[in-house]
Design a protein around this motif. Structure first.
Motif, PDB file in Angstrom:
ATOM      1  N   ASP A 142       0.849  -1.194   0.000  1.00 31.04           N
ATOM      2  CA  ASP A 142       0.000   0.000   0.000  1.00 31.04           C
ATOM      3  C   ASP A 142       0.879   1.236   0.000  1.00 31.04           C
ATOM      4  O   ASP A 142       1.836   1.336   0.787  1.00 31.04           O
ATOM      5  N   LEU A 143       0.577   2.199  -0.879  1.00 27.10           N
ATOM      6  CA  LEU A 143       1.354   3.428  -0.993  1.00 27.10           C
ATOM      7  C   LEU A 143       0.494   4.620  -0.617  1.00 27.10           C
ATOM      8  O   LEU A 143      -0.720   4.656  -0.892  1.00 27.10           O
TER       9      LEU A 143
ATOM     10  N   MET B 174      -4.465   4.775   2.157  1.00 31.45           N
ATOM     11  CA  MET B 174      -3.439   4.405   1.179  1.00 31.45           C
ATOM     12  C   MET B 174      -4.089   3.701   0.002  1.00 31.45           C
ATOM     13  O   MET B 174      -5.217   3.229   0.088  1.00 31.45           O
ATOM     14  N   ARG B 175      -3.346   3.636  -1.095  1.00 35.06           N
ATOM     15  CA  ARG B 175      -3.830   2.962  -2.291  1.00 35.06           C
ATOM     16  C   ARG B 175      -3.099   1.630  -2.443  1.00 35.06           C
ATOM     17  O   ARG B 175      -1.873   1.569  -2.322  1.00 35.06           O
TER      18      ARG B 175
ATOM     19  N   GLY C  12      -5.285  -0.836  -6.885  1.00 32.99           N
ATOM     20  CA  GLY C  12      -5.789   0.452  -7.351  1.00 32.99           C
ATOM     21  C   GLY C  12      -6.814   1.083  -6.441  1.00 32.99           C
ATOM     22  O   GLY C  12      -7.092   2.286  -6.562  1.00 32.99           O
ATOM     23  N   GLU C  13      -7.401   0.314  -5.515  1.00 32.18           N
ATOM     24  CA  GLU C  13      -8.422   0.844  -4.607  1.00 32.18           C
ATOM     25  C   GLU C  13      -7.798   1.510  -3.388  1.00 32.18           C
ATOM     26  O   GLU C  13      -6.688   1.176  -2.967  1.00 32.18           O
ATOM     27  N   LEU C  14      -8.541   2.461  -2.830  1.00 33.76           N
ATOM     28  CA  LEU C  14      -8.126   3.113  -1.592  1.00 33.76           C
ATOM     29  C   LEU C  14      -8.576   2.279  -0.397  1.00 33.76           C
ATOM     30  O   LEU C  14      -9.640   1.662  -0.422  1.00 33.76           O
ATOM     31  N   ASP C  15      -7.756   2.280   0.640  1.00 33.03           N
ATOM     32  CA  ASP C  15      -8.062   1.518   1.850  1.00 33.03           C
ATOM     33  C   ASP C  15      -7.657   2.377   3.044  1.00 33.03           C
ATOM     34  O   ASP C  15      -6.516   2.868   3.106  1.00 33.03           O
ATOM     35  N   THR C  16      -8.563   2.574   3.962  1.00 26.57           N
ATOM     36  CA  THR C  16      -8.296   3.393   5.151  1.00 26.57           C
ATOM     37  C   THR C  16      -7.973   2.481   6.328  1.00 26.57           C
ATOM     38  O   THR C  16      -8.732   1.561   6.654  1.00 26.57           O
ATOM     39  N   HIS C  17      -6.832   2.762   6.961  1.00 23.28           N
ATOM     40  CA  HIS C  17      -6.369   1.959   8.095  1.00 23.28           C
ATOM     41  C   HIS C  17      -6.648   2.710   9.394  1.00 23.28           C
ATOM     42  O   HIS C  17      -6.238   3.867   9.544  1.00 23.28           O
TER      43      HIS C  17
END
Length: 795
Positions: free
Chosen positions: A279-280, A301-302, A321-326
């Motif tokens: 994840d970037l 992050m994406r 390619g999807e966004l993910d919130t941690h």
């Protein structure tokens, strides 16, 4: 070689029996008959439980058959005469020839006591810091030390009399026994490598096995010494080093963020983890500056890449390619906030926290049985770029500290590549502007060749490279064609390209042959690399192809420094790749470069290019060369149209690398424009040569140049007769300039100097320099050529 003695080290009787999966006896050995007094015909076909005394024994057999592959224990047995006896038994699951499964039962019966031995020798054997055992000539164990007992999970008494294949049911045991037989037959030592899991271990270990003959004082072999060393740690260290080396080669092949992330995941799965997610942070999407201050709170992050040992990567919470919130208290957020890697095992307590914090992620962990995780921050040069997740669910061994260090090292290498891509996007426009200024603005109009060029910068994040080309006029109406490619990207690569291009032009001005020119250029690059400079020059490892075409002889001489070979299109339209000796890239060797000479028919086309035209991640160079030849063979109305056809045929819409293409159509200067004289080394011949030169100039309509040409010819021919070595040759070439060349076999180059009033010589070259627009000397394979040019632009 002493004969093999078939005498056991310690008299041992071994009772063995086999039974099928239903517990029916299928085999009965002599040792079993000695133990229980039953003859084979009395017991084969009966249930083995009839021989075991007590309900406990029967239950033990049932548990053994229920699912284990190996069982051992002390059991009560019924002797044929009716009395009960105790014995140690070992059972292995085996596969019969027909494929049916069964069991091998082994029990030591009796042994004769060993002769007394020295205490020191016994202690050295039993306490040796490696697995140590002695086998007799029947390959049955007679002695075992403590390490052997630990490895086999059996005592020496219980192992005595057993073969290795009976102790460890594994193909490696059979290979080891084959090695033991070779030791007994040859009397020579054997060293084997084995990979197997011993009882009580969850993973295979690497073992180095040494087998040595045991000999008596008469040199007779009476057994085999078996020594095994657990080299798992060393093997794991070697595997990690190999993986790091592979990561260095594979990660960072381009400056594309997604590609680097995929390379990282490909390297880590399955050799490090069963699942990897990269994840970037979102500021990388547009190449923006990193956020200032520490990261805190929920972090979005994406997902740049992920990979799994399972098809389709079902463990992933987010798609690529999807966004993910941690969440703020998640391990990934803590890892980024603290800037350190985290290793943790999945426990019930942790799952309770995950159920409340991130139920989707908790469900994936539980569904796929993830039991161990690593979270590693991707950080370099003080900039946090993202995070890498590594998980194990199919590998039973949890992550260890060494795995954490390995993951950090691989991630650090990938982080450098990702940061390079971020920095490079800002440099790209600067590099392109610099490169445009360093490449030729306009190609010269030459009599030797018709030329056209194409330069196409990369349209990917890889940015501008150091590809270049050049066309250089040489003496004698010849032309030099150059194409090259420097290592690296961006502004520095473009600047290095300009440096090399300038160096080649300087070396070309002194008319060095192609092979010698590349040798001097490589020496220059090597010297630059050796300078005490904190920033090593990017030229090291650059490639270059240098060709010189002579329109008079129609010969083309080529030399290559690690560059792709040129292609040639003959006048009939067929295309092929020229076989040019390929030397090492510039700066990687001090050996001379080999040149090759070929003849080009008038109208043929020579194609020089950089590797971006024929290579790609989805195409091998051989395929690219074949496609290039097919494109060049297509007929076109002009050289420019042919260049467009090549680019359109070979390149995608967004090239992944810079491309330079130089096409040169060969021209020829016929006999009507060239005159040659072979001159004997006699001063009296000079006047005759002057008359013949004058006649030729009159035929060419160059009356105005008769006087100056006579003077130039007289001085050059006289110097060759006086100071040179025969044979001597004079050649006049009518091109855009009138070229006068005098060649001889002496390699001594003349020097221009001013003669004093009373000097008898020294005025010749000075006079030539005054009369000609250009003059010079070029060294050849045999001797030298002095040339002078007079402008014909007014004719």
């Amino acid at each position: 070689m002493s004969p093999v003695v078939n005498e056991p080290l310690d008299m041992v009787y071994l009772a063995t029996a086999t039974m099928d999966s239903h517990g029916v006896v299928t085999g009965w050995s002599e040792g079993a008959q000695r133990l229980l007094a039953y003859r084979p015909e009395e017991i084969v076909g009966r249930a083995v439980t009839e021989l075991w005394a007590g309900e406990t024994a029967v239950e033990a057999v049932g548990r053994c058959l229920a699912g284990r592959s190996r069982w051992s224990g002390r059991v009560g047995l019924c002797h044929r005469d009716g009395h009960r006896m105790e014995a140690e038994a070992l059972a292995h699951r085996v596969v019969a020839d027909g494929g049916a499964t069964g069991w091998l039962l082994v029990s030591a019966v009796a042994r004769e006591p060993r002769p007394p031995e020295a205490d020191a020798a016994v202690g050295a054997f039993t306490q040796a810091p490696c697995v140590l055992a002695a086998f007799d000539t029947d390959l049955r164990l007679v002695r075992a030390n403590a390490e052997m007992e630990a490895a086999a999970a059996l005592t020496e008494d219980r192992m005595r009399g057993m073969r290795l294949v009976e102790l460890l049911s594994h193909p490696e045991s059979e290979k080891t026994e084959e090695g033991m037989r070779r030791v007994l037959e040859s009397g020579e030592r054997q060293v084997l490598e084995a990979y197997l899991r011993v009882p009580g271990e969850s993973r295979e270990h690497a073992w180095t096995i040494s087998l040595a003959p045991l000999k008596d004082r008469t040199d007779r072999v009476y057994g085999v010494c078996f020594a095994a060393y657990d080299t798992a740690r060393r093997h794991q260290a070697q595997e990690r080093l190999l993986l790091l080396n592979e990561a260095g080669k594979r990660i960072g092949s381009t400056l594309d963020l997604a590609h680097v992330a995929h390379e990282l995941a490909d390297v880590a799965v399955p050799r490090v983890a069963d699942f990897v997610g990269v994840d970037l942070l979102t500021f990388l999407d547009q190449g923006e500056e990193p956020p200032s201050g520490p990261l805190s709170g929920p972090i979005t992050m994406r997902r740049a890449a992920h990979r799994s040992v399972l098809p389709g990567t079902p463990e992933a919470v987010a798609d690529v390619g999807e966004l993910d919130t941690h969440p703020e208290s998640s391990p990934s957020a803590a890892c980024l906030a603290e800037g350190r890697a985290i290793l943790y095992q999945v426990t019930d307590e942790l799952m309770v926290r995950w159920d409340a914090l991130d139920p989707v992620r908790a469900a994936r962990i539980r569904e796929y049985g993830i039991h161990s995780e690593l979270v590693v921050p991707m950080r370099t040069r003080g900039v946090t770029l993202g995070v890498v997740f590594l998980a194990r669910h199919r590998t039973p061994v949890p992550f260890e500290k060494d795995d954490l260090l390995l993951a950090e090292e691989i991630t650090a290498r990938a982080a450098v590549c990702v940061d390079n891509a971020r920095r490079y996007k800002r440099e790209r426009m600067t590099a392109r502007a610099l490169q445009r200024n360093l490449l030729p603005r306009r190609l010269p109009d030459l009599a030797a060749v018709e030329v056209t060029s194409r330069y196409l910068p990369s349209e990917t994040w890889a940015g501008v490279g150091g590809d270049w080309f050049d066309v250089i006029p040489l003496s004698g109406a010849r032309a030099a064609l150059v194409v090259g490619d420097t290592v690296g990207r961006g502004v520095e690569a473009s600047a290095t390209m300009g440096h090399l291009r300038s160096a080649i032009r300087t070396l070309a001005d002194i008319d060095l042959p192609p092979g010698e020119l590349l040798t001097h250029l490589a020496d220059l690059v090597t010297r630059l690399a050796a300078e005490d400079d904190p920033e090593p020059p990017e030229a090291t490892g650059a490639t270059c192809l240098y060709a010189v075409y002579d329109p008079v002889s129609r010969h083309c001489t080529l030399a290559s420094a690690g560059h792709p070979p040129p292609a040639v299109v003959t006048a009939d339209g067929s295309a092929d790749i020229l076989d040019v000796p390929n030397g090492p890239p510039l700066g990687l060797s001090t050996l001379p470069f080999e040149a090759v000479e070929t003849e080009l028919s008038e109208g043929s086309v020579l194609a020089l290019y950089t590797d971006g035209l024929v290579e790609g991640h989805d195409r091998a160079i051989d395929e690219g060369l074949e496609a290039l030849c097919e494109a060049l063979a297509q007929p076109g109305p002009s050289l420019d149209a042919l260049g467009d056809t090549v680019l359109r045929t070979l390149l995608p819409a967004r090239p992944e690398d810079d491309v330079a293409l130089l096409l040169a159509r060969a021209r020829a200067l016929g006999p009507d424009r060239v005159a040659t004289w072979e001159i004997p080394p006699e001063p009296a011949v000079v006047s005759r040569i002057r008359r013949e030169v004058t006649a030729r100039l009159m035929d060419w309509g160059l009356e105005r140049l008769v006087l100056t040409t006579e003077l130039v010819v007289s001085e050059l021919v006289t110097n060759a007769i006086r100071y040179g070595s025969p044979p001597i040759r004079l050649r006049l070439i009518r091109d855009r300039a009138l070229i006068c060349e005098v060649s001889d076999f002496s390699s001594t180059a003349p020097h221009l100097r001013r003669a004093r009033a009373l000097d008898e010589g020294g005025r010749g070259l000075f006079l030539v320099a005054q009369l000609a627009q250009r003059w010079g000397t070029r060294l050849e394979v045999h001797g030298k050529t002095i040339w002078a040019e007079q402008d014909l632009s007014d004719d």
